[in-house]
Design a protein around this motif. Structure first.
Motif, PDB file in Angstrom:
ATOM      1  N   LEU A 103       0.844  -1.192   0.000  1.00 62.25           N
ATOM      2  CA  LEU A 103       0.000   0.000   0.000  1.00 62.25           C
ATOM      3  C   LEU A 103       0.879   1.242   0.000  1.00 62.25           C
ATOM      4  O   LEU A 103       1.912   1.283   0.683  1.00 62.25           O
ATOM      5  CB  LEU A 103      -0.894   0.027   1.242  1.00 62.25           C
ATOM      6  CG  LEU A 103      -1.890  -1.123   1.425  1.00 62.25           C
ATOM      7  CD1 LEU A 103      -2.577  -1.001   2.788  1.00 62.25           C
ATOM      8  CD2 LEU A 103      -2.913  -1.129   0.308  1.00 62.25           C
ATOM      9  N   ASP A 104       0.465   2.253  -0.743  1.00 61.82           N
ATOM     10  CA  ASP A 104       1.184   3.523  -0.735  1.00 61.82           C
ATOM     11  C   ASP A 104       1.175   4.121   0.665  1.00 61.82           C
ATOM     12  O   ASP A 104       0.236   3.899   1.447  1.00 61.82           O
ATOM     13  CB  ASP A 104       0.542   4.516  -1.701  1.00 61.82           C
ATOM     14  CG  ASP A 104       0.718   4.116  -3.163  1.00 61.82           C
ATOM     15  OD1 ASP A 104       1.676   3.361  -3.463  1.00 61.82           O
ATOM     16  OD2 ASP A 104      -0.106   4.550  -3.988  1.00 61.82           O
ATOM     17  N   PHE A 105       2.202   4.917   0.959  1.00 64.86           N
ATOM     18  CA  PHE A 105       2.256   5.580   2.265  1.00 64.86           C
ATOM     19  C   PHE A 105       0.983   6.407   2.478  1.00 64.86           C
ATOM     20  O   PHE A 105       0.543   7.149   1.596  1.00 64.86           O
ATOM     21  CB  PHE A 105       3.474   6.498   2.360  1.00 64.86           C
ATOM     22  CG  PHE A 105       3.539   7.245   3.667  1.00 64.86           C
ATOM     23  CD1 PHE A 105       4.052   6.629   4.792  1.00 64.86           C
ATOM     24  CD2 PHE A 105       3.046   8.539   3.764  1.00 64.86           C
ATOM     25  CE1 PHE A 105       4.088   7.299   6.001  1.00 64.86           C
ATOM     26  CE2 PHE A 105       3.077   9.218   4.965  1.00 64.86           C
ATOM     27  CZ  PHE A 105       3.599   8.598   6.092  1.00 64.86           C
ATOM     28  N   ASN A 163      10.908   9.360   5.251  1.00 62.33           N
ATOM     29  CA  ASN A 163      11.552  10.553   4.702  1.00 62.33           C
ATOM     30  C   ASN A 163      10.863  11.810   5.229  1.00 62.33           C
ATOM     31  O   ASN A 163       9.859  11.745   5.944  1.00 62.33           O
ATOM     32  CB  ASN A 163      11.570  10.502   3.164  1.00 62.33           C
ATOM     33  CG  ASN A 163      10.181  10.487   2.548  1.00 62.33           C
ATOM     34  OD1 ASN A 163       9.265  11.140   3.037  1.00 62.33           O
ATOM     35  ND2 ASN A 163      10.028   9.735   1.456  1.00 62.33           N
ATOM     36  N   ALA A 164      11.390  12.973   4.859  1.00 63.00           N
ATOM     37  CA  ALA A 164      10.910  14.233   5.432  1.00 63.00           C
ATOM     38  C   ALA A 164       9.435  14.476   5.133  1.00 63.00           C
ATOM     39  O   ALA A 164       8.661  14.889   6.016  1.00 63.00           O
ATOM     40  CB  ALA A 164      11.754  15.395   4.913  1.00 63.00           C
ATOM     41  N   ALA A 165       9.019  14.203   3.905  1.00 63.59           N
ATOM     42  CA  ALA A 165       7.619  14.418   3.526  1.00 63.59           C
ATOM     43  C   ALA A 165       6.702  13.478   4.305  1.00 63.59           C
ATOM     44  O   ALA A 165       5.621  13.877   4.755  1.00 63.59           O
ATOM     45  CB  ALA A 165       7.448  14.211   2.021  1.00 63.59           C
ATOM     46  N   GLN A 166       7.147  12.236   4.478  1.00 63.92           N
ATOM     47  CA  GLN A 166       6.341  11.266   5.218  1.00 63.92           C
ATOM     48  C   GLN A 166       6.257  11.631   6.695  1.00 63.92           C
ATOM     49  O   GLN A 166       5.196  11.484   7.316  1.00 63.92           O
ATOM     50  CB  GLN A 166       6.919   9.865   5.038  1.00 63.92           C
ATOM     51  CG  GLN A 166       6.765   9.322   3.625  1.00 63.92           C
ATOM     52  CD  GLN A 166       7.546   8.038   3.392  1.00 63.92           C
ATOM     53  OE1 GLN A 166       8.472   7.723   4.140  1.00 63.92           O
ATOM     54  NE2 GLN A 166       7.163   7.298   2.367  1.00 63.92           N
ATOM     55  N   ARG A 167       7.361  12.101   7.248  1.00 60.99           N
ATOM     56  CA  ARG A 167       7.353  12.490   8.670  1.00 60.99           C
ATOM     57  C   ARG A 167       6.344  13.606   8.929  1.00 60.99           C
ATOM     58  O   ARG A 167       5.698  13.648   9.967  1.00 60.99           O
ATOM     59  CB  ARG A 167       8.748  12.917   9.132  1.00 60.99           C
ATOM     60  CG  ARG A 167       9.706  11.762   9.357  1.00 60.99           C
ATOM     61  CD  ARG A 167      10.910  12.174  10.174  1.00 60.99           C
ATOM     62  NE  ARG A 167      11.698  13.203   9.519  1.00 60.99           N
ATOM     63  CZ  ARG A 167      12.673  12.964   8.639  1.00 60.99           C
ATOM     64  NH1 ARG A 167      12.971  11.709   8.300  1.00 60.99           N
ATOM     65  NH2 ARG A 167      13.360  13.953   8.099  1.00 60.99           N
ATOM     66  N   GLN A 169       3.536  14.016   7.327  1.00 61.47           N
ATOM     67  CA  GLN A 169       2.196  13.438   7.254  1.00 61.47           C
ATOM     68  C   GLN A 169       1.929  12.391   8.341  1.00 61.47           C
ATOM     69  O   GLN A 169       0.780  11.995   8.557  1.00 61.47           O
ATOM     70  CB  GLN A 169       2.002  12.760   5.894  1.00 61.47           C
ATOM     71  CG  GLN A 169       2.114  13.669   4.694  1.00 61.47           C
ATOM     72  CD  GLN A 169       2.033  12.866   3.400  1.00 61.47           C
ATOM     73  OE1 GLN A 169       1.101  12.114   3.170  1.00 61.47           O
ATOM     74  NE2 GLN A 169       3.048  13.019   2.559  1.00 61.47           N
ATOM     75  N   LEU A 170       2.995  11.927   9.006  1.00 63.95           N
ATOM     76  CA  LEU A 170       2.886  10.773   9.902  1.00 63.95           C
ATOM     77  C   LEU A 170       1.878  10.964  11.040  1.00 63.95           C
ATOM     78  O   LEU A 170       1.099  10.040  11.315  1.00 63.95           O
ATOM     79  CB  LEU A 170       4.273  10.409  10.445  1.00 63.95           C
ATOM     80  CG  LEU A 170       4.389   9.075  11.188  1.00 63.95           C
ATOM     81  CD1 LEU A 170       3.952   7.908  10.307  1.00 63.95           C
ATOM     82  CD2 LEU A 170       5.836   8.871  11.670  1.00 63.95           C
ATOM     83  N   PRO A 171       1.838  12.122  11.723  1.00 66.23           N
ATOM     84  CA  PRO A 171       0.872  12.252  12.822  1.00 66.23           C
ATOM     85  C   PRO A 171      -0.574  12.011  12.372  1.00 66.23           C
ATOM     86  O   PRO A 171      -1.335  11.317  13.065  1.00 66.23           O
ATOM     87  CB  PRO A 171       1.085  13.689  13.309  1.00 66.23           C
ATOM     88  CG  PRO A 171       2.506  13.990  12.969  1.00 66.23           C
ATOM     89  CD  PRO A 171       2.733  13.296  11.655  1.00 66.23           C
ATOM     90  N   GLU A 172      -0.949  12.547  11.218  1.00 68.04           N
ATOM     91  CA  GLU A 172      -2.316  12.339  10.709  1.00 68.04           C
ATOM     92  C   GLU A 172      -2.549  10.880  10.331  1.00 68.04           C
ATOM     93  O   GLU A 172      -3.628  10.327  10.575  1.00 68.04           O
ATOM     94  CB  GLU A 172      -2.560  13.234   9.495  1.00 68.04           C
ATOM     95  CG  GLU A 172      -3.971  13.140   8.946  1.00 68.04           C
ATOM     96  CD  GLU A 172      -4.200  14.064   7.759  1.00 68.04           C
ATOM     97  OE1 GLU A 172      -5.286  13.959   7.155  1.00 68.04           O
ATOM     98  OE2 GLU A 172      -3.313  14.875   7.436  1.00 68.04           O
TER      99      GLU A 172
END
Length: 199
Positions: A103-105, A163-167, A169-172
């Motif tokens: 599954l995509d991030f 990565n930075a972009a994922q970090r 978005q990670l809380p949501e």
């Protein structure tokens, strides 16, 4: 006699080395649930960090155990089965939260039964519970690069950090995973699938 508790197990590897890796998104989601509901953790037979608490949704209340296996990913089933047996929890009251490279991030897919999809933690739980028929919250971490050795790339990917972009978005994403687990507990898998699988 079956317990009226639910068991929510988040998969990962213990220790600071693995804390922020993709493979530990199950641990991260269970930690968020523990924070929401004021649940503290203690050791269960050296196999898991285990917390006991009460979740509420409106007027409804549900007693839950939150579990983070300490057995390392490939032996996650030992911890889950030990808790299930000790507290007489039915397989239909188990939710497992884990990373999924298919599954995509940011994508979540809920299911019960079926293939382990190559996930060694799920394989171990299937083996120890003698069934794949428990609820799963599959949390997408995306694919490893397809260049070079596929096995090495997979290991490096799941044991790598976001990565930075994922970090950002990670809380949501973790909040969505926690919401999905709660919805399974309170409203059942089918309603939870309707809510989360199409996102």
């Amino acid at each position: 006699m079956a317990s009226d508790y639910w068991l929510i197990a988040g998969l990962g590897n213990p220790g600071a080395k693995y804390r922020n890796t993709r493979h530990n998104i199950g641990f991260m989601t269970v930690d968020l649930l523990a924070e929401r509901w004021g649940v503290g953790f203690a050791r269960h037979k050296g196999l898991a960090e285990l917390g006991k608490g009460l979740m509420t949704m409106g007027e409804r209340r549900q007693k839950v155990f939150l579990c983070k296996p300490l057995t390392y990913m490939n032996d996650s089933g030992q911890a889950v089965e030990s808790i299930r047996e000790y507290y007489h929890i039915g397989v239909d009251h188990i939710v497992v939260i884990h990373d999924d490279m298919d599954l995509d991030f940011g994508r979540i897919k809920l299911k019960s039964g079926g293939s382990a999809g190559g996930h060694n933690g799920i394989k171990s739980i299937d083996r120890c519970l003698h069934t794949p028929d428990y609820a799963r919250v599959r949390m997408g971490v995306g694919h490893a690069s397809r260049s070079g050795d596929a096995h090495d790339n997979t290991i490096n990917w799941v044991l790598g950090e976001f990565n930075a972009a994922q970090r950002k978005q990670l809380p949501e994403f973790l909040a969505d995973g926690a919401d999905a687990a709660e919805t399974i507990v309170f409203d059942g898998l089918t309603k939870a699938q309707d809510r989360f699988n199409g996102r």
